[in-house]
Design an enzyme around this catalytic site. Structure first.
Site, mmCIF file in Angstrom:
data_model
loop_
_atom_site.group_PDB
_atom_site.id
_atom_site.type_symbol
_atom_site.label_atom_id
_atom_site.label_comp_id
_atom_site.label_asym_id
_atom_site.label_seq_id
_atom_site.Cartn_x
_atom_site.Cartn_y
_atom_site.Cartn_z
ATOM 1 N N GLU A 46 -45.410 -31.275 -39.402
ATOM 2 C CA GLU A 46 -44.679 -30.486 -40.390
ATOM 3 C C GLU A 46 -45.504 -29.274 -40.818
ATOM 4 O OE1 GLU A 46 -42.460 -31.362 -44.694
ATOM 5 O OE2 GLU A 46 -44.001 -32.727 -43.944
ATOM 6 N N LYS A 115 -35.490 -29.062 -43.836
ATOM 7 C CA LYS A 115 -35.708 -30.345 -44.493
ATOM 8 C C LYS A 115 -34.679 -30.538 -45.597
ATOM 9 C CE LYS A 115 -39.653 -32.975 -46.353
ATOM 10 N NZ LYS A 115 -41.121 -32.889 -46.605
ATOM 11 N N CYS A 171 -40.459 -35.481 -42.505
ATOM 12 C CA CYS A 171 -41.244 -36.272 -43.454
ATOM 13 C C CYS A 171 -40.410 -37.043 -44.460
ATOM 14 C CB CYS A 171 -42.251 -35.368 -44.146
ATOM 15 S SG CYS A 171 -43.635 -36.304 -44.875
#
Length: 636
Positions: A46, A115, A171
């Protein structure tokens, strides 16, 4: 790529916080190394082009421009390479900043996946700089003259490998109650990648590992998780570079090291596709909600490096193997206990040959009777010596019955069988299958009549491997009132008996160990110099190979060529190619020919993921043709 294997890797390069040019160069270095190793799918951490720990620097235009330049550098490095690469960077649009994964292939950007779930608790403050992606976010950006879609829940299908469809989350998305990967899997994604920056605290690695494994199992997918390591700021946190590659609940490869590095394995998208077909609870959707650019992968045969277990039914770890043996014994005994109670059986009759299968059946029956609080004398063990019986097996049967405290009866059947052969006109020197099966059927008749006479039930002894090969006499040892071993493969029968021996007194253990050392045989042909003349594995092949074939064919429905390839890989150094192919042909031929025996099996407990019960796992017509399967083997 052949047989559905895709070479994939997760890489954590060296990193300098906010030094985008350096980070791009390190990313390209690992990209080149992965390509040299034949990797077709590569995942980086990430925000790997900037560093995850940039803090307020994410608001600096210089950093954002540097990240975009770094992306172009990496994109150019993918040109001419048949691989898909995921890299992380911040992307700005409409006065907002998004934490994104860029999907690269052959000099192009297939898409930007932002995200969805941003942490804002504890040590994480992403919402301070980034905006979470919403379902309605769908815009096209001009990146280096290329129109690129910025949208969550995109999926990326492979044109020439339709079972390979990629999805992506970042994540914290995985930690959320409803991870984006769920929708992506429903839309058809078979491989989910996760670009992550997960810090280390005590115990978090095991939690993270379980989370990734479980998500891959829940979604019947491969899950590639790549977290950052060396180079991220350690002002408040330490990152370990944890990388996990899982497939349908199984951890295939893992690396947890702060130093730069890469972990590589192969995922089997054909297997994943098959599992979703088999599990009809996995829903089908008519329309994909999020689809982006498709890609094409150059086809070549992926070199296997992943572990293929030559003994898929038998755990290699001693503690795990003992646990499995105990679980199976408990399941077998529980099933038999219920049947004894329901039938109000006064006795259980077990034909005891001194071989492995009848030994296990007797041990299970003893455990069931003990759990009922009944006298072991309510078990009648019967040995029926005939033309092929050796003193070794007869003595072991007698000793075992005595040591276990069960009732014991010897019924010689030679005279009865000879009379039967006279009745049907079988010549005295005939040693055909009629000669063998006549003995097996006479033994079953004796057991059935004894059970009738004593108000009891006959306990079947045949195991799963014998049923797969049809190595049983129809209406002979094939038949019983309850078959306790019907879903236990031969390779595991041995370990269960050994497990009982390891937990028994020395006298019983000695008998069980000698039984384990006795060649597997139906003992239907006369002995030679007092020794067993008829060895099963000389006739039908090694059970360890047949159990391997059985697992791959029934559990995963793999085609013959793939089973052959896996067997060669798993058993290299033990069996040559010619031997494997010979017995694989035997397996397929017998498996199809002998289905009629499995179509009328007695009841028995399922103990593992592979079963051939006609009422449950395996419903197949008895007159199905093996032509397609055998032709594939002939053309190898």
């Amino acid at each position: 790529m052949h047989h559905g294997y895709i070479s994939c890797a997760c890489a954590a390069p060296a990193l300098r916080v906010a030094d985008c040019a350096y980070n791009a160069a390190e990313t390209v270095k690992w990209l080149e190394e992965a390509h040299a190793q034949g990797v077709q799918l590569l995942v980086f951490p990430e925000l790997g082009l900037t560093g995850y720990t940039c803090g307020e620097l994410f608001l600096q235009k210089a950093l954002l421009d540097g990240a975009m330049d770094a992306l172009m550098t990496v994109k150019e490095a993918t040109e001419g390479k048949s691989m898909v690469v995921f890299v992380g960077l911040p992307v700005q649009w409409n006065h907002k900043l998004y934490n994104c994964a860029a999907v690269l292939h052959d000099g192009s950007i297939l898409g930007l996946v932002p995200k969805t779930h941003l942490p804002n608790y504890g040590e994480f403050y992403e919402q301070r700089w980034f905006t979470p992606a919403t379902e309605d976010l769908c815009v096209t950006l001009d990146l280096g003259g290329e129109a690129v879609l910025l949208m969550p829940n995109q999926i990326f299908p492979c044109l020439n490998v339709p079972e390979l469809v990629l999805g992506c989350e970042l994540c914290e998305d995985l930690w959320a109650p409803n991870p984006p990967s769920v929708q992506q899997a429903l839309d058809g994604a078979t491989v989910i990648v996760n670009l992550s920056a997960s810090n280390e605290v005590v115990g978090k690695d095991s939690y993270r590992r379980d989370l990734v494994k479980n998500q891959s199992a829940r979604l019947s997918c491969a899950y590639l998780y790549c977290s950052c390591g060396d180079g991220e700021s350690t002002t408040d946190l330490v990152f370990s570079g944890h990388q996990l590659l899982c497939e349908d609940g199984t951890l295939l490869a893992e690396r947890r090291d702060r130093t730069p590095g890469m972990v590589k394995t192969e995922i089997d998208v054909h297997k994943l596709d098959g599992e979703r077909r088999r599990r009809n609870t996995f829903p089908a959707q008519a329309v994909r909600k999020g689809e982006s650019a498709a890609f094409y992968l150059e086809e070549w045969e992926t070199v296997l490096t992943r572990f293929v277990d030559p003994m898929p039914f038998v755990p290699a770890d001693t503690a795990a193997r003992d646990g499995r043996c105990e679980d199976i014994l408990s399941l077998q005994a529980a099933g038999l206990r219920k049947r004894i109670e329901h039938a109000h059986a006064k006795t259980c009759v077990v034909g005891l040959s001194g071989g492995l299968d009848s030994t296990l059946a007797l041990l299970v029956t003893v455990r069931a009777m003990d759990s009922l609080g009944r006298d072991r004398k309510d078990i009648l063990a019967v040995t029926m010596p005939c033309f092929g019986t050796t003193s070794r097996t007869k003595d072991n049967a007698t000793k075992m019955a005595e040591l276990l405290g069960v009732s014991f009866l010897t019924v010689p059947i030679g005279a009865a069988v000879e009379q039967h052969f006279k009745d049907i006109g079988l010549p005295e020197d005939d040693r055909s299958v009629t000669y063998e099966n006549g003995q097996a059927r006479e033994r079953t008749q004796v057991l059935m009549d004894l059970a009738n006479r004593q108000g009891g039930m006959v306990i079947g002894t045949g195991d799963l491997s014998e049923l797969a090969l049809g190595w049983a006499t129809y209406n002979g040892d094939h038949m019983s009132m309850y078959g306790v071993n019907g879903s236990v493969p031969k390779t595991l029968v041995r370990h269960i008996v050994r497990y009982v021996a390891d937990h028994s007194d020395k006298d019983l253990a000695a008998v069980l160990l000698d039984i384990l050392d006795t060649p597997v045989s139906p003992e239907l042909l006369p002995p030679e110099d007092g020794e067993i003349a008829q060895k099963t594995e000389d006739l039908v092949g090694p059970y360890e190979l047949h159990d391997f074939f059985l697992y791959q064919i029934v559990r995963f429905a793999f085609p013959p060529a793939k089973v052959y390839r896996l067997a060669r890989y798993a058993w290299q150094g033990r069996y040559d190619d010619e031997t494997i192919l010979k017995w694989l042909k035997t397996f397929y031929r017998r498996f199809f020919q002998q289905q009629f025996k499995r179509s009328c099996l007695p009841d028995g407990p399922k103990v593992g993921s592979v079963s051939l019960s006609p009422r449950g796992d395996w419903r197949m017509p008895s007159d199905a043709c093996a032509t397609l399967w055998l032709n594939e083997l002939e053309n190898l």
